[in-house]
Design an enzyme around this catalytic site. Sequence first.
Site, PDB file in Angstrom:
ATOM      1  N   SER A  27      16.890  17.474 -38.680  1.00 55.08           N
ATOM      2  CA  SER A  27      17.896  17.289 -37.636  1.00 55.08           C
ATOM      3  C   SER A  27      17.434  16.237 -36.632  1.00 55.08           C
ATOM      4  CB  SER A  27      18.193  18.643 -36.969  1.00 55.08           C
ATOM      5  OG  SER A  27      19.299  18.540 -36.104  1.00 55.08           O
ATOM      6  N   SER A  28      17.192  16.602 -35.385  1.00 56.90           N
ATOM      7  CA  SER A  28      16.686  15.632 -34.417  1.00 56.90           C
ATOM      8  C   SER A  28      15.375  15.015 -34.899  1.00 56.90           C
ATOM      9  CB  SER A  28      16.479  16.307 -33.052  1.00 56.90           C
ATOM     10  OG  SER A  28      16.038  15.392 -32.088  1.00 56.90           O
TER      11      SER A  28
END
Length: 437
Positions: free
Chosen positions: A155-156
């Site tokens: 994700s991030s």
Amino acid sequence: MSALTRPRIRRGLVALAAAVFVAAAALVAVMFPKAASAAQLTQITDFGNNPSNIQMYLYVPDNVDPNPAMVLGIHWCGGDANAFYTGTEWARLADQYGFVVVYPSVTRSSKCWDVASAASLNGTGSDSVGIKSMMDWTIDEYNVDTDQIFSTGISSGAMMTNVMLGVYPEVFEAGAAFSGVPYTCFATTNGSEWNSECSQGQLNRTPQQWGDAVRTTNPGYSGPWPRMQIWHGTNDDVLFYQNFQEQIDQWTNVNGTDQTPELSDTPQTNWNRTRYGGTGAQAPVEAISLQGVGHNLMANGMAAKALEFFGIDTDVDPTSSPTTGPTEPTTSPTGGPTGGCSAVIKVVSTWNSGWQANVDVSAGSAAITGWTLHWTWPSGQTISSSWNADVSSSGSSVTAGDVGWNGSVAAGQTRTSTWGFIGTGTAATPTVTCTPA
């Protein structure tokens, strides 16, 4: 000049010439057991230039190679270094293969990586500079092989992996991004950490434009460029699935290949894999699309596939290994149910709007070749999406059946995480009735 910025000769075949407010609980962080070992996650301070005050944690296995490879393990939004260490397989793989893992950790309140600011995106400040300092420190301290430096993240953290390879292509051999977006996709000019246009897959640029973003940040650099492995679920509603193709476009263009795969196959049910610029395990770009899967990636076995792509999946010399080597997660109970079959729903992640569960199926005293499960929700829960099972609902009643490949379970054995689903309402684990085929 640091060891990371000196020109280097890559081994093997050379490839042809943001921080986001993502709910951490929308991401699966399955806990993988570690082997008995003296090695532990250790915080390192005073590691160098650190403009955004991020933290550095390091895992060095007992049997570390004399010239080890290095992997960056970059956590998701809302996570931290310890969550990535305990919730993924990378430390256990380090025990097996002798590499070191650097776990950067965000300290800002959002717990998300800066993949939006100009400073981070061009390597003049913020998170990219701090992570680079961690890498320099580790290289000097542990005599890291600078031809074997890799990054991975979820994700991030996948977005930050794209940033690190985009800002420092001369540093990295390869990266593996799980549910990410292309380098510069999340750029903002108003100080915001969030870019809805990017997250929703609305930035549809040409491969040349995406490739130019990397080249413009690195004027005068002509390669070799890092290889990239890209993972994405088709039902991702946080960083939309369009970002999968945009990443393919970027890294194929950077590596000088077209967007027509040299190989397409299905290494596992619902995994559609394509390779660009080559057909081998270390092709310039490898992309794995997961049919029917949402934002939650990094299930058991995915890290091993990333390690294979990196090309560092060779066991440490057993003469230098500890006597208590790593162990695989236990998948077989000491005894199964008597006759028939049974199943258990296990909640692995919850967030404000829902939750995720995996389902284990066990055989009794005799092997089974298929199964049908039935349960009743206690308080209005529903299944919004599922994978690896045929699921139907009628009111609060749910029926699920195998999809062929996951129907067989040996006598007295358990097939863990046989299938899974995203639920709405309050997380629940009702009693499940299992009928064998």
